[in-house]
Motif scaffolding. Structure first.
Motif, PDB file in Angstrom:
ATOM      1  N   ASN A  22       0.626  -1.350   0.138  1.00 46.27           N
ATOM      2  CA  ASN A  22      -0.050   0.082  -0.012  1.00 46.27           C
ATOM      3  C   ASN A  22       0.735   1.294  -0.047  1.00 46.27           C
ATOM      4  O   ASN A  22       0.253   2.443  -0.205  1.00 46.27           O
ATOM      5  CB  ASN A  22      -1.027   0.062   0.995  1.00 46.27           C
ATOM      6  N   GLU A  23       2.044   1.176   0.174  1.00 42.25           N
ATOM      7  CA  GLU A  23       2.828   2.421   0.405  1.00 42.25           C
ATOM      8  C   GLU A  23       4.237   2.447  -0.423  1.00 42.25           C
ATOM      9  O   GLU A  23       4.384   3.216  -1.272  1.00 42.25           O
ATOM     10  CB  GLU A  23       3.078   2.817   1.927  1.00 42.25           C
ATOM     11  N   TRP A  24       5.327   1.245  -0.104  1.00 40.30           N
ATOM     12  CA  TRP A  24       6.503   1.360  -0.685  1.00 40.30           C
ATOM     13  C   TRP A  24       6.416   1.358  -1.947  1.00 40.30           C
ATOM     14  O   TRP A  24       5.809   0.617  -2.788  1.00 40.30           O
ATOM     15  CB  TRP A  24       7.136   0.033  -0.290  1.00 40.30           C
ATOM     16  N   GLY A  25       7.002   2.597  -2.642  1.00 34.34           N
ATOM     17  CA  GLY A  25       7.335   2.575  -4.001  1.00 34.34           C
ATOM     18  C   GLY A  25       6.245   3.528  -4.813  1.00 34.34           C
ATOM     19  O   GLY A  25       6.257   3.757  -5.833  1.00 34.34           O
ATOM     20  N   ASN A  26       5.107   3.877  -4.034  1.00 38.22           N
ATOM     21  CA  ASN A  26       4.018   4.670  -4.563  1.00 38.22           C
ATOM     22  C   ASN A  26       4.739   6.193  -4.606  1.00 38.22           C
ATOM     23  O   ASN A  26       4.913   6.721  -3.778  1.00 38.22           O
ATOM     24  CB  ASN A  26       2.648   4.625  -3.840  1.00 38.22           C
ATOM     25  N   THR A 123      14.411  13.929 -10.350  1.00 40.40           N
ATOM     26  CA  THR A 123      13.984  12.958 -11.194  1.00 40.40           C
ATOM     27  C   THR A 123      13.214  13.251 -12.419  1.00 40.40           C
ATOM     28  O   THR A 123      12.634  12.595 -13.118  1.00 40.40           O
ATOM     29  CB  THR A 123      13.331  11.759 -10.503  1.00 40.40           C
ATOM     30  N   GLY A 124      13.020  14.610 -12.689  1.00 40.55           N
ATOM     31  CA  GLY A 124      12.169  15.230 -13.988  1.00 40.55           C
ATOM     32  C   GLY A 124      10.879  15.009 -13.511  1.00 40.55           C
ATOM     33  O   GLY A 124       9.844  15.085 -14.365  1.00 40.55           O
ATOM     34  N   GLY A 125      10.464  14.875 -12.321  1.00 37.13           N
ATOM     35  CA  GLY A 125       8.923  14.878 -11.872  1.00 37.13           C
ATOM     36  C   GLY A 125       8.388  13.387 -12.101  1.00 37.13           C
ATOM     37  O   GLY A 125       7.057  13.440 -11.445  1.00 37.13           O
ATOM     38  N   LYS A 126       9.011  12.489 -12.275  1.00 36.84           N
ATOM     39  CA  LYS A 126       8.475  11.082 -12.470  1.00 36.84           C
ATOM     40  C   LYS A 126       9.442  10.031 -12.022  1.00 36.84           C
ATOM     41  O   LYS A 126      10.582  10.195 -11.818  1.00 36.84           O
ATOM     42  CB  LYS A 126       8.154  11.010 -14.092  1.00 36.84           C
ATOM     43  N   PRO A 127       8.965   8.923 -11.424  1.00 38.49           N
ATOM     44  CA  PRO A 127       9.752   7.916 -11.067  1.00 38.49           C
ATOM     45  C   PRO A 127      10.711   7.364 -11.818  1.00 38.49           C
ATOM     46  O   PRO A 127      10.536   7.173 -13.219  1.00 38.49           O
ATOM     47  CB  PRO A 127       8.693   6.828 -10.415  1.00 38.49           C
ATOM     48  N   ILE A 128      12.030   6.843 -11.325  1.00 43.55           N
ATOM     49  CA  ILE A 128      13.037   6.277 -12.404  1.00 43.55           C
ATOM     50  C   ILE A 128      12.561   4.720 -12.036  1.00 43.55           C
ATOM     51  O   ILE A 128      12.562   4.195 -11.032  1.00 43.55           O
ATOM     52  CB  ILE A 128      14.251   6.392 -11.486  1.00 43.55           C
ATOM     53  N   GLU A 129      12.547   4.055 -13.225  1.00 44.70           N
ATOM     54  CA  GLU A 129      12.219   2.720 -13.338  1.00 44.70           C
ATOM     55  C   GLU A 129      13.142   1.809 -13.453  1.00 44.70           C
ATOM     56  O   GLU A 129      14.227   2.070 -14.577  1.00 44.70           O
ATOM     57  CB  GLU A 129      11.097   2.435 -14.614  1.00 44.70           C
ATOM     58  N   ASN A 130      13.766   1.251 -12.284  1.00 42.95           N
ATOM     59  CA  ASN A 130      14.840   0.219 -12.267  1.00 42.95           C
ATOM     60  C   ASN A 130      14.342  -1.052 -12.761  1.00 42.95           C
ATOM     61  O   ASN A 130      13.201  -1.663 -12.483  1.00 42.95           O
ATOM     62  CB  ASN A 130      15.560   0.382 -10.738  1.00 42.95           C
TER      63      ASN A 130
END
Length: 186
Positions: A22-26, A123-130
């Protein structure tokens, strides 16, 4: 009944699974929540995240629901009260760092309009997808967490080493480090 595949670190118990699911990574863009995670990550330094999660409600009560405006005003009386609170981690340096971090947090808001705008700019406003195949592929730090840590320290933040900052980035979804077969990956 289908069983969800999750990141291996969270399979300890329901508290961890619930946090993971429910939280981690959101992605978190709310300043109040970003401050909460900053406080929790500060106290986590040198300890397990599980220890912090178990005490999270106690931290919430002790630090005025993570209201950084109130925390920034704490003086010796509040520090003494926190040092007596067995429900939290009673580390004087971390308590004082949380107060100075609240002051720095407000200054960043004043400069950038919000802490969220400041931190997400990295991050340019968005998540970095690893592309994490297994948990051993997850780094403890990255050049970006080094850069953010350095900038935060320059702005007066304490207990924000690169490892703490990378954990903060993971928790607040600035990076997606869910393993590839985890149901939360996409």
């Amino acid at each position: 009944m289908s069983t969800k595949i999750r990141c291996a670190w969270c399979e300890k118990d329901d508290l961890y699974r619930d946090y993971h699911d429910n939280e981690w990574g959101n992605p978190v863009y709310d300043d109040d929540k970003l401050f909460e995670f900053l406080v929790l990550e500060t106290f986590q330094a040198g300890l397990s995240w599980y220890t912090i999660l178990k005490k999270r409600d106690n931290f919430r009560k002790a630090f005025d629901q993570f209201d950084y405006r109130k925390v920034a005003q704490y003086k010796d009386k509040e520090i003494e009260t926190l040092m007596q609170d067995a429900g939290i981690i009673r580390n004087g340096l971390k308590i004082k760092a949380t107060i100075s971090n609240a002051v720095a947090f407000v200054k960043v808001q004043e400069e950038f309009g919000s802490f969220s705008k400041y931190i997400w700019e990295f991050t340019g406003g968005k998540p970095i997808e690893n592309n994490i195949k297994k948990m051993s592929d997850v780094p403890a730090t990255t050049p970006l967490s080094d850069e953010i840590s350095k900038d935060l320290k320059k702005r007066g933040f304490k207990f924000v080493g690169s490892t703490v900052i990378y954990a903060h980035m993971q928790a607040t979804g600035m990076v997606n480090d869910h393993v590839e077969d985890c149901w939360k990956r996409n």
